[in-house]
Design a protein around this motif. Structure first.
Motif, mmCIF file in Angstrom:
data_model
loop_
_atom_site.group_PDB
_atom_site.id
_atom_site.type_symbol
_atom_site.label_atom_id
_atom_site.label_comp_id
_atom_site.label_asym_id
_atom_site.label_seq_id
_atom_site.Cartn_x
_atom_site.Cartn_y
_atom_site.Cartn_z
ATOM 1 N N SER A 171 -33.041 18.450 12.631
ATOM 2 C CA SER A 171 -32.393 19.558 11.928
ATOM 3 C C SER A 171 -32.430 20.836 12.760
ATOM 4 C CB SER A 171 -33.088 19.805 10.583
ATOM 5 O OG SER A 171 -32.847 18.765 9.671
ATOM 6 N N SER A 172 -33.600 21.164 13.267
ATOM 7 C CA SER A 172 -33.754 22.403 14.033
ATOM 8 C C SER A 172 -32.949 22.376 15.324
ATOM 9 C CB SER A 172 -35.234 22.646 14.349
ATOM 10 O OG SER A 172 -35.972 22.852 13.172
ATOM 11 N N ALA A 173 -33.032 21.261 16.043
ATOM 12 C CA ALA A 173 -32.351 21.178 17.339
ATOM 13 C C ALA A 173 -30.844 21.269 17.190
ATOM 14 C CB ALA A 173 -32.735 19.889 18.053
ATOM 15 N N THR A 174 -30.286 20.596 16.197
ATOM 16 C CA THR A 174 -28.832 20.638 16.026
ATOM 17 C C THR A 174 -28.367 22.016 15.550
ATOM 18 O OG1 THR A 174 -29.048 19.678 13.791
ATOM 19 C CG2 THR A 174 -28.608 18.168 15.618
ATOM 20 N N LYS A 175 -29.164 22.679 14.737
ATOM 21 C CA LYS A 175 -28.786 24.018 14.293
ATOM 22 C C LYS A 175 -28.842 25.012 15.444
ATOM 23 C CE LYS A 175 -29.586 27.418 10.652
ATOM 24 N NZ LYS A 175 -30.349 27.733 9.421
ATOM 25 N N ILE A 176 -29.879 24.924 16.262
ATOM 26 C CA ILE A 176 -30.018 25.835 17.392
ATOM 27 C C ILE A 176 -28.918 25.609 18.429
ATOM 28 C CG2 ILE A 176 -31.481 26.421 19.377
ATOM 29 C CD1 ILE A 176 -33.911 25.776 17.548
ATOM 30 N N MET A 177 -28.645 24.353 18.731
ATOM 31 C CA MET A 177 -27.732 24.032 19.820
ATOM 32 C C MET A 177 -26.268 23.951 19.392
ATOM 33 S SD MET A 177 -29.562 23.885 22.509
ATOM 34 C CE MET A 177 -28.556 23.002 23.698
ATOM 35 N N GLY A 178 -26.021 23.655 18.130
ATOM 36 C CA GLY A 178 -24.641 23.504 17.678
ATOM 37 C C GLY A 178 -24.214 24.467 16.597
ATOM 38 N N GLY A 179 -25.175 25.261 16.102
ATOM 39 C CA GLY A 179 -24.853 26.229 15.066
ATOM 40 C C GLY A 179 -24.857 25.666 13.659
ATOM 41 N N THR A 180 -25.028 24.350 13.544
ATOM 42 C CA THR A 180 -25.019 23.694 12.240
ATOM 43 C C THR A 180 -26.079 22.602 12.200
ATOM 44 O OG1 THR A 180 -22.634 24.048 12.002
ATOM 45 C CG2 THR A 180 -23.625 22.401 10.571
ATOM 46 N N ASP A 181 -26.844 22.591 11.130
ATOM 47 C CA ASP A 181 -27.808 21.516 10.904
ATOM 48 C C ASP A 181 -27.028 20.268 10.505
ATOM 49 O OD1 ASP A 181 -29.714 19.744 10.002
ATOM 50 O OD2 ASP A 181 -30.551 21.070 8.483
ATOM 51 N N LEU A 182 -26.996 19.276 11.371
ATOM 52 C CA LEU A 182 -26.201 18.085 11.106
ATOM 53 C C LEU A 182 -26.759 17.218 9.981
ATOM 54 C CD1 LEU A 182 -25.108 16.929 14.687
ATOM 55 C CD2 LEU A 182 -23.913 18.405 13.057
ATOM 56 N N LEU A 183 -27.976 17.503 9.553
ATOM 57 C CA LEU A 183 -28.561 16.766 8.433
ATOM 58 C C LEU A 183 -28.402 17.505 7.103
ATOM 59 C CD1 LEU A 183 -31.905 15.574 10.085
ATOM 60 C CD2 LEU A 183 -29.945 14.138 9.505
ATOM 61 N N ALA A 184 -27.752 18.675 7.139
ATOM 62 C CA ALA A 184 -27.717 19.540 5.961
ATOM 63 C C ALA A 184 -27.006 18.919 4.769
ATOM 64 C CB ALA A 184 -27.066 20.876 6.321
ATOM 65 N N GLU A 185 -26.046 18.025 5.016
ATOM 66 C CA GLU A 185 -25.309 17.427 3.906
ATOM 67 C C GLU A 185 -26.077 16.299 3.228
ATOM 68 O OE1 GLU A 185 -21.374 16.335 5.022
ATOM 69 O OE2 GLU A 185 -20.810 18.364 5.629
ATOM 70 N N LEU A 186 -27.174 15.888 3.825
ATOM 71 C CA LEU A 186 -28.051 14.896 3.205
ATOM 72 C C LEU A 186 -29.202 15.616 2.504
ATOM 73 C CD1 LEU A 186 -28.327 12.265 6.094
ATOM 74 C CD2 LEU A 186 -26.729 12.283 4.170
ATOM 75 N N PRO A 187 -29.820 14.998 1.488
ATOM 76 C CA PRO A 187 -30.927 15.653 0.780
ATOM 77 C C PRO A 187 -32.240 15.595 1.565
ATOM 78 C CG PRO A 187 -30.465 13.536 -0.220
ATOM 79 C CD PRO A 187 -29.415 13.740 0.836
ATOM 80 N N VAL A 188 -32.159 15.903 2.846
ATOM 81 C CA VAL A 188 -33.335 15.838 3.710
ATOM 82 C C VAL A 188 -34.360 16.891 3.324
ATOM 83 C CG1 VAL A 188 -34.142 16.209 6.079
ATOM 84 C CG2 VAL A 188 -32.162 14.749 5.652
ATOM 85 N N ARG A 189 -33.883 18.095 3.021
ATOM 86 C CA ARG A 189 -34.815 19.172 2.683
ATOM 87 C C ARG A 189 -35.634 18.816 1.443
ATOM 88 N NH1 ARG A 189 -32.650 25.259 2.668
ATOM 89 N NH2 ARG A 189 -32.412 24.627 4.849
ATOM 90 N N ASP A 190 -34.982 18.265 0.435
ATOM 91 C CA ASP A 190 -35.703 17.868 -0.784
ATOM 92 C C ASP A 190 -36.702 16.756 -0.475
ATOM 93 O OD1 ASP A 190 -34.236 19.702 -2.201
ATOM 94 O OD2 ASP A 190 -32.810 18.231 -2.980
ATOM 95 N N TYR A 191 -36.265 15.802 0.329
ATOM 96 C CA TYR A 191 -37.156 14.699 0.709
ATOM 97 C C TYR A 191 -38.396 15.226 1.432
ATOM 98 C CZ TYR A 191 -38.950 10.970 3.717
ATOM 99 O OH TYR A 191 -39.777 10.109 4.396
ATOM 100 N N LEU A 192 -38.191 16.104 2.413
ATOM 101 C CA LEU A 192 -39.327 16.626 3.183
ATOM 102 C C LEU A 192 -40.247 17.486 2.312
ATOM 103 C CD1 LEU A 192 -37.552 17.512 6.549
ATOM 104 C CD2 LEU A 192 -39.132 15.612 6.115
ATOM 105 N N ALA A 193 -39.673 18.221 1.380
ATOM 106 C CA ALA A 193 -40.497 19.018 0.467
ATOM 107 C C ALA A 193 -41.367 18.108 -0.396
ATOM 108 C CB ALA A 193 -39.608 19.896 -0.406
#
Length: 219
Positions: free
Chosen positions: A165-187
C-alpha cells in the motif's frame, strides 16, 4: 530452543516471528544484518533463517511450514487438504505476485534510492493485474484472509500488505490496494497481541536499520 536470525524491520522475518508467536513456541532472536549472515546457515545470505537442534532452515515459507509441525496448538494450515491448498495458494500470491513485484519500488519509496520511470510504470501495471487476481481468491468476507481460521496466509498478509500500500501510493500516487477492504482487515488483525508486538518491534528496529545503513555507507 529455536533461534530466529535476522532483523525485525524485515517483513519476511516478521512473517516467521508472527507464526512462532501465534503457535506459542518459545524462541530466541538473534540480530543479523544482511551481509553478516552465516553462509552455512543461509546459503544465499538472506534473512530470516532459523536455527534448530537439527540444523538451520532458510527461506521463510519452508520455515513457517516447519514451525507449524512443531505443535498442535493453533494450527496454521487447515486439516482439510483442499483448504490447506487454498492457504498455500494465497501465500504464493502474497509473496510472489504481490510483494516480490512491489519490492522493485522499495529502493526509492523507502530507502532514498532511484527507480527509473520505466521500471516504476512496469511494476505498477503488473501490480494492478496481480492485485485484481488476488482479490478473486482473498476471503475478505471472512474473519481471516483464507477463511474462518488464522493461517499461514495471514502471517504473510499482515506483514506484506502495508508495504505494498505504502510503496504504490508513494511511487504512483495511488494506493493500489485501496479498493479492497485491506485497511479494515489490517485493523482487525492489529487487535491481536502478537501483531501488536511484531509491529512495535518493527518500528524500533527500522530506526536501527536506518542508522546501520548510514554507518555502512560512511565507511
Amino acid at each position: 530452543m529455536l533461534t530466529l536470525c535476522g532483523f525485525s524491520a524485515s517483513n519476511y522475518y516478521n512473517k516467521v516471528k508472527l507464526a512462532l508467536m501465534e503457535k506459542q513456541i518459545p524462541f530466541e532472536e538473534k540480530l543479523v544484518w544482511l551481509g553478516n549472515t552465516n553462509p552455512d546457515q543461509s546459503p544465499l545470505g538472506k534473512v530470516p533463517y532459523l536455527l534448530t537442534k537439527h540444523g538451520a532452515i532458510s527461506e521463510s515459507d519452508a520455515i513457517i511450514e516447519y514451525v507449524d509441525t512443531l505443535s498442535p496448538t493453533t494450527p496454521l494450515l487447515p486439516s482439510d487438504p483442499f483448504a490447506a491448498a487454498k492457504v498455500r495458494e494465497l501465500c504464493v500470491y502474497l509473496n510472489l505476485h504481490l510483494e516480490l513485484v512491489a519490492r522493485n519500488l522499495y529502493p526509492q519509496a523507502f530507502f532514498g534510492g532511484k527507480v527509473s520511470d520505466a521500471a516504476r510504470d512496469k511494476t505498477l501495471e503488473q501490480l494492478k493485474k496481480n492485485i485484481a487476481a488476488f482479490a478473486r481468491i482473498a476471503r475478505f468476507d471472512m474473519p481471516f484472509i483464507a477463511g474462518e481460521q488464522f493461517s499461514l496466509a495471514d502471517c504473510s498478509a499482515i506483514v506484506h500488505l502495508p508495504l505494498i500500500s505504502s510503496a504504490t501510493k508513494i511511487m504512483g500516487g495511488t494506493d493500489l490496494l485501496a479498493e479492497l477492504p485491506v485497511r479494515d482487515y489490517l485493523a482487525r488483525m492489529g487487535e491481536r497481541p502478537t501483531v501488536q508486538k511484531v509491529n512495535a518491534d518493527r518500528k524500533t528496529n527500522t530506526i536501527e536499520l536506518m542508522e546501520h545503513m548510514k554507518a555502512k555507507a560512511a565507511r
